[in-house]
Design a protein around this motif. Sequence first.
Motif, short mmCIF file in Angstrom:
data_model
loop_
_atom_site.label_atom_id
_atom_site.label_comp_id
_atom_site.label_asym_id
_atom_site.label_seq_id
_atom_site.Cartn_x
_atom_site.Cartn_y
_atom_site.Cartn_z
N TYR A 1 -35.20 -12.74 -17.22
CA TYR A 1 -34.24 -11.64 -17.45
C TYR A 1 -34.99 -10.32 -17.57
N TRP A 2 -34.63 -9.37 -16.75
CA TRP A 2 -35.26 -8.05 -16.78
C TRP A 2 -34.62 -7.21 -17.89
N ASN A 3 -35.47 -6.70 -18.78
CA ASN A 3 -34.98 -5.80 -19.84
C ASN A 3 -35.50 -4.40 -19.50
N ARG B 1 -46.04 -12.12 -11.54
CA ARG B 1 -46.79 -10.87 -11.46
C ARG B 1 -47.17 -10.58 -10.01
N THR B 2 -47.47 -11.63 -9.26
CA THR B 2 -47.79 -11.45 -7.83
C THR B 2 -46.55 -10.95 -7.09
N GLU B 3 -45.40 -11.51 -7.43
CA GLU B 3 -44.14 -11.03 -6.83
C GLU B 3 -43.83 -9.61 -7.30
N GLY B 4 -44.24 -9.29 -8.52
CA GLY B 4 -44.01 -7.95 -9.06
C GLY B 4 -42.55 -7.67 -9.40
N PHE B 5 -41.84 -8.72 -9.82
CA PHE B 5 -40.41 -8.55 -10.10
C PHE B 5 -40.14 -7.57 -11.24
N ARG B 6 -39.19 -6.69 -11.00
CA ARG B 6 -38.61 -5.83 -12.05
C ARG B 6 -37.10 -6.04 -12.02
N GLU B 7 -36.70 -7.26 -11.98
CA GLU B 7 -35.28 -7.58 -11.87
C GLU B 7 -35.07 -9.02 -12.34
N HIS C 1 -38.46 -15.62 -30.18
CA HIS C 1 -39.45 -16.67 -29.90
C HIS C 1 -39.02 -17.58 -28.74
N TRP C 2 -37.76 -17.47 -28.29
CA TRP C 2 -37.33 -18.24 -27.12
C TRP C 2 -37.79 -17.56 -25.82
N LEU C 3 -38.26 -16.34 -25.94
CA LEU C 3 -38.59 -15.55 -24.74
C LEU C 3 -40.10 -15.38 -24.58
N THR C 4 -40.56 -15.50 -23.35
CA THR C 4 -41.97 -15.26 -23.06
C THR C 4 -42.04 -14.06 -22.12
N PRO C 5 -42.72 -12.97 -22.54
CA PRO C 5 -42.80 -11.80 -21.67
C PRO C 5 -43.78 -12.03 -20.53
N VAL C 6 -43.38 -11.65 -19.33
CA VAL C 6 -44.27 -11.80 -18.15
C VAL C 6 -45.34 -10.72 -18.15
N ASP D 1 -34.90 -1.45 -20.84
CA ASP D 1 -35.31 -0.61 -21.97
C ASP D 1 -36.77 -0.85 -22.34
N GLU D 2 -37.18 -2.11 -22.27
CA GLU D 2 -38.56 -2.44 -22.64
C GLU D 2 -39.46 -2.58 -21.41
N ALA D 3 -38.91 -2.35 -20.21
CA ALA D 3 -39.63 -2.57 -18.94
C ALA D 3 -40.36 -3.92 -18.98
N GLN D 4 -39.60 -4.93 -19.36
CA GLN D 4 -40.19 -6.26 -19.55
C GLN D 4 -39.33 -7.34 -18.87
N LEU D 5 -40.01 -8.33 -18.31
CA LEU D 5 -39.31 -9.48 -17.74
C LEU D 5 -39.49 -10.65 -18.72
N PHE D 6 -38.37 -11.15 -19.25
CA PHE D 6 -38.43 -12.23 -20.23
C PHE D 6 -38.07 -13.57 -19.60
N LEU D 7 -38.95 -14.55 -19.78
CA LEU D 7 -38.64 -15.92 -19.35
C LEU D 7 -37.90 -16.60 -20.49
N PHE D 8 -36.80 -17.26 -20.15
CA PHE D 8 -36.00 -17.93 -21.19
C PHE D 8 -36.49 -19.36 -21.38
#
Length: 317
Positions: A44-46, A91-97, A303-308, A48-55
């Motif tokens: 999930y792209w956030n 990170r290789t894909e460079g997703f911001r979405e 803690h359920w989320l891991t930032p990419v 506000d935090e410019a962060q991609l969170f893995l659920f």
Amino acid sequence: MAVQGKPKFAFFKGQIVPFEQATVSVMTHAFNYGTGVFGGMRGYWNADEAQLFLFRPFEHFERFNHSAGLIRIKTGFSPEELTHILIDLLRTEGFRENCYIRPLAYKSTEMIGVRLHDVEDEMTMFALPFGSYIDNEEGAHVCFSAWRRVEDNAIPARGKITGAYANSALIKSDAILAGYDEALVLNEDGHVGESSAANIFMVRRGVVITPPTHANVLEGIVRRSIIEIARDDLGLEVVEREIDRSEVYLADELFLCGTGIQVAAVTKVEHRPIGTGMMGSITRQIRDRFFDVVKGRVAKYRHWLTPVYADQAAPAR
Ligand code: PMP
């Protein structure tokens, strides 16, 4: 599910390669016999935090390894290692979405012969951009499938085994082609199981009820998360027990949940409206809270989320 575009890369044979290079032979064992296991997870792209969170990647990869074990596949990686591979890939894909991630482990030997022993294993992973959720206040219109869910003694439903998804495909297509959005599927004993690719919850007299994991359903990660959110966060009573078909007709609210569908109200079963025929208030509460959680807006569930992009910034647009 709004899938947009193709992956540019894949993790294949131990390294990240251009997606076009991640191909297999038509003689591959899993292609012939359905001897593979897979996962499906979201990022999930956030903004506000410019962060991609893995659920909950650890839970997804743990289930992936357990599914693999059921059919004698060794992925060769721990859930932690698989999470690192995934972070590298994204990170290789460079997703911001928002994105959808598909790990897949399979019997890879090019051979004829149905068995699980003495066949080699491979593991691959790819990810693709995924559209945002389209809000549907009217909810889904479903039917009861004429098919039955695969039984634990046939193909274990708690494993995400590729061959078993022929069962899901029959359930789904027969529902769609008959004009429904989805189907609910019963077990051989006649109790409600799940839908083609999502777990089910029913609300009756304020109690949130879902079939137990021994009812031939997938041990859904969203299911598990919703039980926790509903019980501990929203203070609702949650019961895991078998559900009769007729109880579904009498439910005040009904919703499906899973990585693909997320949380979606079911407001009509064949010709019968469920409750008021609109999304119910408990479903709405659970859905809204779930979306806050996956976007990283609830401290308690961070803690359920891991930032990419934890130790490096997300790539610029
Ligand atoms: N049941 C089935 C049959 C599924 O394929 C899925 C999707 N993985 C689910 C339930 C929901 O599981 P999860 O919440 O882990 O995505």
